[in-house]
Design a protein around this motif. Structure first.
Motif, PDB file in Angstrom:
ATOM      1  N   GLY A 186       0.822  -1.200   0.000  1.00 19.53           N
ATOM      2  CA  GLY A 186       0.000   0.000   0.000  1.00 19.53           C
ATOM      3  C   GLY A 186       0.854   1.247   0.000  1.00 19.53           C
ATOM      4  N   PHE A 187       0.191   2.352   0.103  1.00 18.40           N
ATOM      5  CA  PHE A 187       0.883   3.635   0.157  1.00 18.40           C
ATOM      6  C   PHE A 187      -0.020   4.651   0.834  1.00 18.40           C
ATOM      7  N   SER A 188       0.576   5.742   1.322  1.00 17.51           N
ATOM      8  CA  SER A 188      -0.180   6.814   1.951  1.00 17.51           C
ATOM      9  C   SER A 188       0.625   8.093   1.843  1.00 17.51           C
ATOM     10  N   GLY A 189      -0.018   9.225   2.084  1.00 20.92           N
ATOM     11  CA  GLY A 189       0.679  10.498   2.053  1.00 20.92           C
ATOM     12  C   GLY A 189      -0.282  11.649   1.872  1.00 20.92           C
ATOM     13  N   THR A 190       0.276  12.813   1.569  1.00 21.93           N
ATOM     14  CA  THR A 190      -0.519  14.007   1.299  1.00 21.93           C
ATOM     15  C   THR A 190       0.019  14.690   0.059  1.00 21.93           C
ATOM     16  N   GLN A 191      -0.877  15.373  -0.645  1.00 30.25           N
ATOM     17  CA  GLN A 191      -0.526  16.166  -1.812  1.00 30.25           C
ATOM     18  C   GLN A 191      -1.345  17.442  -1.771  1.00 30.25           C
ATOM     19  N   GLY A 192      -0.717  18.527  -1.352  1.00 31.83           N
ATOM     20  CA  GLY A 192      -1.461  19.767  -1.200  1.00 31.83           C
ATOM     21  C   GLY A 192      -2.482  19.638  -0.093  1.00 31.83           C
ATOM     22  N   GLN A 193      -3.739  19.865  -0.434  1.00 30.14           N
ATOM     23  CA  GLN A 193      -4.826  19.799   0.541  1.00 30.14           C
ATOM     24  C   GLN A 193      -5.464  18.412   0.626  1.00 30.14           C
ATOM     25  N   VAL A 194      -4.911  17.453  -0.095  1.00 28.60           N
ATOM     26  CA  VAL A 194      -5.493  16.106  -0.168  1.00 28.60           C
ATOM     27  C   VAL A 194      -4.585  15.114   0.555  1.00 28.60           C
ATOM     28  N   ASP A 195      -5.160  14.280   1.406  1.00 26.02           N
ATOM     29  CA  ASP A 195      -4.437  13.167   2.005  1.00 26.02           C
ATOM     30  C   ASP A 195      -5.071  11.869   1.557  1.00 26.02           C
ATOM     31  N   TYR A 196      -4.275  10.807   1.449  1.00 22.64           N
ATOM     32  CA  TYR A 196      -4.760   9.570   0.862  1.00 22.64           C
ATOM     33  C   TYR A 196      -4.049   8.380   1.506  1.00 22.64           C
ATOM     34  N   ALA A 197      -4.724   7.238   1.491  1.00 22.96           N
ATOM     35  CA  ALA A 197      -4.139   5.982   1.966  1.00 22.96           C
ATOM     36  C   ALA A 197      -4.843   4.843   1.251  1.00 22.96           C
ATOM     37  N   PHE A 198      -4.055   3.891   0.776  1.00 22.14           N
ATOM     38  CA  PHE A 198      -4.614   2.740   0.056  1.00 22.14           C
ATOM     39  C   PHE A 198      -3.786   1.516   0.407  1.00 22.14           C
ATOM     40  N   SER A 199      -4.435   0.404   0.666  1.00 23.14           N
ATOM     41  CA  SER A 199      -3.707  -0.833   0.951  1.00 23.14           C
ATOM     42  C   SER A 199      -4.536  -2.037   0.546  1.00 23.14           C
ATOM     43  N   LEU A 200      -3.837  -3.096   0.206  1.00 23.81           N
ATOM     44  CA  LEU A 200      -4.493  -4.371  -0.106  1.00 23.81           C
ATOM     45  C   LEU A 200      -3.677  -5.491   0.508  1.00 23.81           C
ATOM     46  N   SER A 230      -8.189 -15.018   2.656  1.00 22.77           N
ATOM     47  CA  SER A 230      -8.818 -13.729   2.901  1.00 22.77           C
ATOM     48  C   SER A 230      -8.160 -12.686   2.018  1.00 22.77           C
ATOM     49  N   GLU A 231      -8.967 -11.961   1.254  1.00 20.28           N
ATOM     50  CA  GLU A 231      -8.473 -10.891   0.395  1.00 20.28           C
ATOM     51  C   GLU A 231      -9.198  -9.604   0.782  1.00 20.28           C
ATOM     52  N   SER A 232      -8.441  -8.539   0.998  1.00 17.16           N
ATOM     53  CA  SER A 232      -9.056  -7.304   1.469  1.00 17.16           C
ATOM     54  C   SER A 232      -8.380  -6.095   0.841  1.00 17.16           C
ATOM     55  N   VAL A 233      -9.131  -5.005   0.788  1.00 20.68           N
ATOM     56  CA  VAL A 233      -8.632  -3.742   0.272  1.00 20.68           C
ATOM     57  C   VAL A 233      -9.314  -2.617   1.034  1.00 20.68           C
ATOM     58  N   SER A 234      -8.586  -1.539   1.284  1.00 20.49           N
ATOM     59  CA  SER A 234      -9.169  -0.379   1.963  1.00 20.49           C
ATOM     60  C   SER A 234      -8.564   0.887   1.381  1.00 20.49           C
ATOM     61  N   GLY A 235      -9.321   1.968   1.488  1.00 14.35           N
ATOM     62  CA  GLY A 235      -8.838   3.252   1.021  1.00 14.35           C
ATOM     63  C   GLY A 235      -9.524   4.389   1.750  1.00 14.35           C
ATOM     64  N   ARG A 236      -8.768   5.447   2.042  1.00 10.23           N
ATOM     65  CA  ARG A 236      -9.313   6.671   2.643  1.00 10.23           C
ATOM     66  C   ARG A 236      -8.717   7.870   1.920  1.00 10.23           C
ATOM     67  N   MET A 237      -9.564   8.848   1.666  1.00 13.19           N
ATOM     68  CA  MET A 237      -9.103  10.076   1.029  1.00 13.19           C
ATOM     69  C   MET A 237      -9.785  11.258   1.683  1.00 13.19           C
ATOM     70  N   GLY A 238      -8.995  12.262   2.037  1.00 13.19           N
ATOM     71  CA  GLY A 238      -9.533  13.463   2.643  1.00 13.19           C
ATOM     72  C   GLY A 238      -9.136  14.698   1.865  1.00 13.19           C
ATOM     73  N   TRP A 239     -10.016  15.664   1.843  1.00 15.72           N
ATOM     74  CA  TRP A 239      -9.772  16.924   1.136  1.00 15.72           C
ATOM     75  C   TRP A 239     -10.053  18.067   2.102  1.00 15.72           C
ATOM     76  N   GLN A 240      -8.992  18.750   2.521  1.00 18.19           N
ATOM     77  CA  GLN A 240      -9.118  19.891   3.417  1.00 18.19           C
ATOM     78  C   GLN A 240      -9.427  21.112   2.573  1.00 18.19           C
ATOM     79  N   LEU A 241     -10.723  21.422   2.429  1.00 19.89           N
ATOM     80  CA  LEU A 241     -11.139  22.508   1.545  1.00 19.89           C
ATOM     81  C   LEU A 241     -10.531  23.832   1.989  1.00 19.89           C
ATOM     82  N   ASN A 242     -10.534  24.077   3.287  1.00 21.82           N
ATOM     83  CA  ASN A 242      -9.890  25.248   3.893  1.00 21.82           C
ATOM     84  C   ASN A 242      -9.703  24.940   5.372  1.00 21.82           C
TER      85      ASN A 242
END
Length: 631
Positions: A186-200, A230-242
């Motif tokens: 998986g991977f995670s991080g932030t780019q500008g106002q967006v944060d993200y995380a994805f894993s399988l 067991s096979e699984s996947v998850s993802g979260r994404m956030g957008w800090q508008l202000n």
């Protein structure tokens, strides 16, 4: 066991634990406190752990990885107040008892999305993928005044990974006894106002034969090994508008295929029975801070829990599916030492059950619950007060009111006393009401809980003592003598009563370079009418853990202890003996970005049972290698 005898035993154990704790303090080194950590589950608002009156535990990702566990149940069973029963290996049907309460009496959430089965009742623990979990928050004690139906025993909230900092990938593999193999990436991080995380992740095991020998002559179960995938996947994404507004979306999907030996295999013992479990959650949140005092949360959620049994090569023999939709509008005001919350919430449940078995007796039903919840918190100097009240209006049986009051007083800067009282309920499942084994007139299971506690916290030293008594009425059980049942041989009735009374003592201490943790639970979960103990719950269970740095290595161990339990609460004839399970682990960073973990579970190869007739794993070794670049 009389109430007087129970009280004497609990008092003696409390004194023994306090004396042991005092001895530890005298040999300790004081370091900075870690109680600045926060929790959201106790009141649905973020608060420092030190301010909470509730009995809580937080588990982070490091603890999960060091455990080397395969299932979430194997992690939670090491938490104070938690016991587990399971039919065989990690893929088998799993029940968790929080303070001795039935598994359906724990409200479970994944990233704020409620997870439940309207067929069996309660979360399907075996379907929740451990590799996707970043953090677990546990609240012991009724919380229906905050969360509505289900939370008679407590609440467990699971959080998946969340992005922060620069782009960070990771990958890992693991191998273990019984042909166990895992991989994750998986991977995670932030780019500008967006944060993200994805894993399988994918896990598989050849397993072991979960049915103990000898098998009944009339039911020659297939004596093969019962593995799982067991096979699984998850993802979260956030957008800090202000600075004031944030949008966040989360998804999780898990597919589990676990082998088992059906009780109906007498004429076809060579068939390979499989249990297929699909769990999915989706959530969308909008958090807004309108001023320094006022903030809101709007949340839309959906979960799907599907369970299917299927012998190899044949069509599905059983299929049940639950879908839950949630709608939440939460308002929060903070004025000085005061905090007020007002929540409007709607929950919609839908069940399809048994369509592949017999369409004439199948269930296709839905219902909804609309709720208004109010909360008030006040913290000033030595005093902490938390009040909650909630009204739920069910589309089937009408209204239900719940409330709670909790107070804490700081005796000194280190010692704090707490007391609370609360009511809770669980609405009967759609299966319990509308299947051929159900009664449409079933009423909600209701409880009243009282508890007192004492906490010491100074530096790395922490001691918690809690005594509780939870009385449940309208307890739903299956009765062969009930009348008015559609199948004519028995059905669910809400005539039983139960009492969950006990004490939990937990210690956390650093002595020299060694981190020590210990917990002891003494309880008496019983049927209030017959006086008999409830099934698969011990009168005493405990956990001991220690870890330390040894050169470049982190090493540690865990000892899990459980007393005798009865498997059959109606007759108390099948006794499951107590057991002691020891485990060891060691981990180190072998290169800048590489970490290796080795773990041995059930070190002494102890035979034990969590459910009558089902085997458990013996001594097992697991080794994992993980790559995660250092930032």
């Amino acid at each position: 066991m009389t109430t007087v005898l129970i009280a004497k035993r609990l008092a003696w154990l409390a004194l023994a634990a306090s004396a042991a704790f005092s001895s530890l303090i005298s040999h300790s080194q004081t370091r900075s406190s870690t109680l600045a950590e926060t929790m959201v589950t106790a009141t649905r608002t973020e608060q420092p752990l030190a301010d909470l009156v509730a009995d809580v535990t937080v588990i982070d990702r490091d603890q999960i990885e060091r455990s080397g566990a395969t299932g979430i149940g194997d992690v939670l069973v090491r938490v104070p107040g938690v016991e587990m029963a399971r039919n065989g290996g990690p893929g088998g049907s799993t029940s968790l008892y929080l303070r001795g309460a039935e598994t359906r009496f724990t409200a479970v959430f994944v990233d704020g999305v409620r997870v439940d089965s309207q067929s069996t009742g309660g979360a399907s623990w075996e379907a929740i993928p451990l590799p996707q979990i970043d953090r677990i928050e546990i609240v012991r004690g009724p919380a229906s005044a905050v969360y509505g139906s289900d939370a008679l025993g407590g609440v467990v909230q699971i959080f998946t990974r969340k992005g922060q900092g620069p782009f960070t990938p990771f990958a890992g593999v693991g191998l273990g006894t019984y042909g166990t193999r895992k991989w994750e990436a998986g991977f995670s991080g932030t780019q500008g106002q967006v944060d993200y995380a994805f894993s399988l992740a994918r896990e598989a095991s050849s397993g072991f034969n979960v049915r103990l020998l000898p098998a009944p002559p009339t039911k020659p179960y297939n004596q093969d090994d019962d593995g799982y995938t067991s096979e699984s996947v998850s993802g979260r994404m956030g957008w800090q508008l202000n600075d004031a507004h944030r949008l966040e979306a989360s998804v999780l999907s898990s597919n589990t295929d676990a082998q088992y030996d059906s009780a109906n295999t007498a004429p076809r013992s060579t068939y390979d029975d499989h249990a297929l479990h699909l769990l999915q959650t989706k959530g969308l949140n909008w958090r807004a801070r309108w001023s320094d005092r006022y903030s809101t949360l709007v949340s839309l959620t959906e979960s799907r829990d599907q369970y299917e049994t299927r012998p190899t090569g044949l069509a599905s023999t059983y299929l049940t599916m639950t879908r839950l939709n949630g709608y939440l509008w939460q308002n929060e005001w903070r004025v000085g030492a005061h905090q007020l919350t007002a929540v409007l919430e709607r929950r919609a449940d839908y069940l399809e059950n048994g369509l592949t078995v017999n369409p004439r007796t199948a269930i296709v039903r839905d219902r909804s619950q609309d709720a208004l919840a109010l909360g008030y918190g006040w913290r000033q100097q030595q005093h902490s007060l938390q009040l909650n009240a909630r009204h739920d209006q069910d589309s089937e049986f009408g209204g239900k009111d719940t409330g709670s009051a909790a107070y804490a007083y700081a005796l000194t800067s280190q010692w704090r006393a707490t007391a609370s009282v609360g009511t809770a309920f669980r609405a009967p499942t759609l299966y319990q009401r509308f299947s051929i084994y159900g009664l449409a007139g079933l009423q909600p299971e209701s409880s009243t809980n009282q508890e007192v506690g004492l906490r010491f916290a100074q530096g790395t030293s922490q001691f918690d003592w809690v005594f509780y008594r939870n009385l449940v009425s309208n307890l739903i059980t299956y009765s062969n003598s009930a009348t008015g049942c559609a199948n004519g041989t028995g059905c669910y009735v809400s005539t039983a009563q139960a009492e969950y009374a006990g004490m939990t003592v937990s210690l956390r201490q650093r002595v020299a370079d060694v981190n020590l943790q210990a917990s002891l639970d003494v309880q008496n979960p019983r049927d209030s009418i017959t006086g008999k103990p409830l099934g698969r719950r011990a009168f005493q269970h405990a956990n001991l853990a220690a870890d330390t740095r040894w050169g470049r290595w982190m090493v540690g161990g865990n000892l899990q202890l459980s007393g005798d339990r009865y498997d059959d609460p109606a007759n108390n004839t099948i006794l499951l003996p107590g057991y002691a399970l020891a485990s060891l682990f060691a981990s180190t960073r072998i290169e800048k970005d590489w970490t290796v973990l080795a773990r041995i579970d059930n070190l002494t190869d102890t035979p034990y049972q969590l459910a009558s007739g089902y085997a458990t794993s013996g001594r097992s070794l697991y080794v994992a290698l993980k790559w995660a670049p250092l930032r």
